[in-house]
Design a protein around this motif. Sequence first.
Motif, mmCIF file in Angstrom:
data_model
loop_
_atom_site.group_PDB
_atom_site.id
_atom_site.type_symbol
_atom_site.label_atom_id
_atom_site.label_comp_id
_atom_site.label_asym_id
_atom_site.label_seq_id
_atom_site.Cartn_x
_atom_site.Cartn_y
_atom_site.Cartn_z
ATOM 1 N N GLY A 16 3.788 1.346 -0.955
ATOM 2 C CA GLY A 16 3.326 2.722 -0.902
ATOM 3 C C GLY A 16 3.528 3.376 0.453
ATOM 4 O O GLY A 16 4.084 2.773 1.383
ATOM 5 N N SER A 17 3.064 4.621 0.552
ATOM 6 C CA SER A 17 3.240 5.413 1.767
ATOM 7 C C SER A 17 1.925 6.062 2.188
ATOM 8 O O SER A 17 1.064 6.343 1.354
ATOM 9 N N ARG A 19 0.596 8.978 5.500
ATOM 10 C CA ARG A 19 0.933 9.775 6.686
ATOM 11 C C ARG A 19 -0.305 9.911 7.541
ATOM 12 O O ARG A 19 -1.299 10.511 7.111
ATOM 13 N N ARG A 66 10.950 1.808 8.565
ATOM 14 C CA ARG A 66 9.888 2.135 7.594
ATOM 15 C C ARG A 66 8.944 3.211 8.117
ATOM 16 O O ARG A 66 8.426 4.010 7.338
ATOM 17 N N THR A 68 7.983 6.444 10.855
ATOM 18 C CA THR A 68 8.577 7.523 11.640
ATOM 19 C C THR A 68 7.490 8.258 12.397
ATOM 20 O O THR A 68 6.526 8.736 11.795
ATOM 21 N N GLN A 81 4.491 8.689 9.834
ATOM 22 C CA GLN A 81 4.829 8.534 8.422
ATOM 23 C C GLN A 81 5.150 7.065 8.171
ATOM 24 O O GLN A 81 6.035 6.501 8.833
ATOM 25 N N ASN A 83 6.230 4.333 5.343
ATOM 26 C CA ASN A 83 6.772 4.061 4.016
ATOM 27 C C ASN A 83 6.983 2.565 3.837
ATOM 28 O O ASN A 83 7.040 1.815 4.821
ATOM 29 N N GLY A 84 7.107 2.143 2.608
ATOM 30 C CA GLY A 84 7.340 0.732 2.346
ATOM 31 C C GLY A 84 6.280 -0.170 2.943
ATOM 32 O O GLY A 84 6.593 -1.224 3.498
#
Length: 113
Positions: A16-17, A19, A66, A68, A81, A83-84
Motif C-alpha cells: 500500500g501507499s 503520504r 519507493r 519520494t 510519498q 509506495n510499495g
Amino acid sequence: QVQFVESGGGLVQPGGSLRLSCVASRSIFSTAIMGWFRQAPGKQRELVARIISGGRTNYADSVQGRFTISGDAAKNTVYLQMNGLKPEDTAVYYCSVWPFDSWGQGTQVTVSS
C-alpha cells in the motif's frame, strides 16, 4: 527553534501507499538540508530521505525507488510519498532540518496484513 507537526501515518497493508506531511512553524526552505527520519521499536532513528539545498534528493537504500520526498515552500510543508510499503517500514516517522536538533511528535506508520 523551529517546531514540526507530522501527520498522515496509519495502518496499511503490504504494498500500500501513504503520504506523510510535515508542517514547520516557520519557513525552512532556505535550510541546507531537510529530512525524513524513522525509528522502529528497539532501533536507532535513521534518515530515510532528504532534500539538499538546490533540490537534490537522497534516499536510504532500503527505500530507494519507493519513497519520494518533496516540499511546498508556500505552506512550509515537507511531504514523504511512500509506495510499495513493506512490514519493515513500520516505524514512527519524523521530519527535521539541519542540524537535526528539533523534533516533532512523529507519526506512526504500521504496515501489516
